[in-house]
Scaffold this motif. Structure first.
Motif, PDB file in Angstrom:
ATOM      1  N   LEU A  31       0.853  -1.189   0.000  1.00 20.34           N
ATOM      2  CA  LEU A  31       0.000   0.000   0.000  1.00 20.34           C
ATOM      3  C   LEU A  31       0.886   1.235   0.000  1.00 20.34           C
ATOM      4  O   LEU A  31       2.094   1.154   0.245  1.00 20.34           O
ATOM      5  N   SER A  32       0.284   2.403  -0.238  1.00 22.08           N
ATOM      6  CA  SER A  32       1.051   3.650  -0.197  1.00 22.08           C
ATOM      7  C   SER A  32       1.469   3.954   1.243  1.00 22.08           C
ATOM      8  O   SER A  32       0.895   3.433   2.204  1.00 22.08           O
ATOM      9  N   ALA A  33       2.479   4.810   1.372  1.00 22.37           N
ATOM     10  CA  ALA A  33       2.963   5.196   2.698  1.00 22.37           C
ATOM     11  C   ALA A  33       1.851   5.831   3.525  1.00 22.37           C
ATOM     12  O   ALA A  33       1.739   5.606   4.735  1.00 22.37           O
ATOM     13  N   LEU A  34       0.985   6.614   2.877  1.00 21.57           N
ATOM     14  CA  LEU A  34      -0.119   7.263   3.588  1.00 21.57           C
ATOM     15  C   LEU A  34      -1.116   6.233   4.102  1.00 21.57           C
ATOM     16  O   LEU A  34      -1.556   6.296   5.261  1.00 21.57           O
ATOM     17  N   ASP A  35      -1.479   5.254   3.267  1.00 26.50           N
ATOM     18  CA  ASP A  35      -2.446   4.234   3.693  1.00 26.50           C
ATOM     19  C   ASP A  35      -1.872   3.347   4.795  1.00 26.50           C
ATOM     20  O   ASP A  35      -2.590   2.957   5.725  1.00 26.50           O
ATOM     21  N   ILE A  36      -0.591   3.014   4.698  1.00 25.38           N
ATOM     22  CA  ILE A  36       0.046   2.221   5.764  1.00 25.38           C
ATOM     23  C   ILE A  36      -0.023   2.977   7.079  1.00 25.38           C
ATOM     24  O   ILE A  36      -0.378   2.412   8.122  1.00 25.38           O
ATOM     25  N   THR A  37       0.308   4.266   7.040  1.00 25.80           N
ATOM     26  CA  THR A  37       0.298   5.088   8.255  1.00 25.80           C
ATOM     27  C   THR A  37      -1.111   5.203   8.827  1.00 25.80           C
ATOM     28  O   THR A  37      -1.314   5.061  10.044  1.00 25.80           O
ATOM     29  N   LEU A  38      -2.096   5.445   7.957  1.00 28.87           N
ATOM     30  CA  LEU A  38      -3.481   5.595   8.401  1.00 28.87           C
ATOM     31  C   LEU A  38      -3.971   4.326   9.094  1.00 28.87           C
ATOM     32  O   LEU A  38      -4.506   4.379  10.219  1.00 28.87           O
ATOM     33  N   LEU A  39      -3.780   3.176   8.461  1.00 23.44           N
ATOM     34  CA  LEU A  39      -4.273   1.916   9.024  1.00 23.44           C
ATOM     35  C   LEU A  39      -3.477   1.522  10.266  1.00 23.44           C
ATOM     36  O   LEU A  39      -4.034   0.978  11.220  1.00 23.44           O
ATOM     37  N   ARG A  40      -2.177   1.820  10.261  1.00 23.66           N
ATOM     38  CA  ARG A  40      -1.356   1.566  11.447  1.00 23.66           C
ATOM     39  C   ARG A  40      -1.897   2.348  12.634  1.00 23.66           C
ATOM     40  O   ARG A  40      -2.023   1.819  13.740  1.00 23.66           O
ATOM     41  N   CYS A  41      -2.220   3.622  12.403  1.00 22.79           N
ATOM     42  CA  CYS A  41      -2.700   4.486  13.480  1.00 22.79           C
ATOM     43  C   CYS A  41      -4.091   4.076  13.953  1.00 22.79           C
ATOM     44  O   CYS A  41      -4.406   4.209  15.144  1.00 22.79           O
TER      45      CYS A  41
END
Length: 288
Positions: A31-41
């Protein structure tokens, strides 16, 4: 060494190993860096909130000003994590982490500017050494090159992380690590949500497994361990062991992803991490 310090040191090394391991997910999760960060958070905020309640602490903050600070910190940490993952997706885990680990030197240079103290000549020398280390990492002076762009974004991530740490130290130290990170991850979810790209129902189950692993084991758990270790160890010990994060990350990438280190990357990385260790040691010596 007494049992409490020994236990704290083990917890600290596990936490730093886990922090280093977060970098692998930039390559493992498609996934994109933004989607990884969003789902991680998303995952981490739920787990951290439950952890705070389990410790019988109030989730609410003490004042309206603290909520404003939490929002600011959350926005900064969300941008930090997006650029952190993006740097590694563009280059490699080792190069991205080494570029990010310019932040200890940024901190010792930026902190005096905020406190009104004079910058020491040794800190300027450290800054020059880190610059040399970064130059050794760069394959060519062209942002059209993915590795060079990854290094630039990694340095931006380090700047954001430095800003978050200095602001948190000044305005948010009254809250525990899990409590502070609960708000920062929650704000990150709200802030990043309008820009997410991935359709949740199209994400395979094995990828969801990696996202949950990242959010729980490699985000919530190390913050809890790190906070616990701080109770038994000196700030100097915590700072020095934290400098092992790029080493742990590079070794995990070598074993799990098969990423190899070039000689120039190894030399540049050694200069940067050695300078970070020196500055961490010196900063705690001066606080005595």
């Amino acid at each position: 060494m007494n049992a409490a310090k020994s236990s704290g040191l083990i917890e600290l090394h596990i936490a730093v190993l886990m922090f280093g391991g977060t970098a692998l997910f930039s390559k493992l999760i498609p996934l994109s860096a933004l989607d990884i960060t969003l789902l991680r958070c998303c995952v981490a905020s739920v787990v951290l909130g439950l952890l705070v309640k389990f410790r019988r602490q109030h989730l609410t903050l003490a004042s309206k000003q603290d909520y404003l600070v939490a929002i600011g910190l959350g926005v900064i940490v969300s941008l930090h994590w997006v650029t952190y993952f993006a740097a590694m997706q563009l280059s490699s885990v080792a190069i991205g982490m080494i570029a990010f680990f310019t932040y200890p030197v940024m901190t010792v240079i930026a902190e005096p500017l905020l406190t009104g103290h004079k910058i020491k000549s040794q800190d300027i020398a450290s800054g020059v050494l880190v610059l040399i280390g970064v130059i050794l990492l760069i394959p060519e002076a062209n942002l059209g090159n993915d590795t060079t762009l990854g290094i630039a974004i990694g340095i931006l991530s380090a700047m954001l992380f430095t800003a978050r740490n200095l602001l948190q130290k000044r305005y948010f130290t009254q809250y525990s690590g899990p409590h502070a990170m609960f708000y920062q991850t929650l704000v990150a979810v709200v802030f990043l949500l309008p820009w997410h790209e991935a359709e949740l129902n199209s994400i395979p189950l094995d990828v969801w497994g990696l996202i949950i692993l990242l959010g729980v084991v490699f985000t919530a758990a190390p913050h809890a361990l790190f906070t616990s270790a701080l109770r038994h160890l000196s700030a100097k010990t915590v700072g020095l062991v934290s400098c092992l994060q790029p080493f742990y990350g590079a070794m995990l990438a070598l074993v799990i992803l098969g990423e190899e280190l070039s000689l120039t990357t190894l030399i540049g990385g050694t200069i940067i991490v050695a300078t970070a260790i020196f500055e961490t040691h010196q900063s705690h010596q001066s606080q005595r």
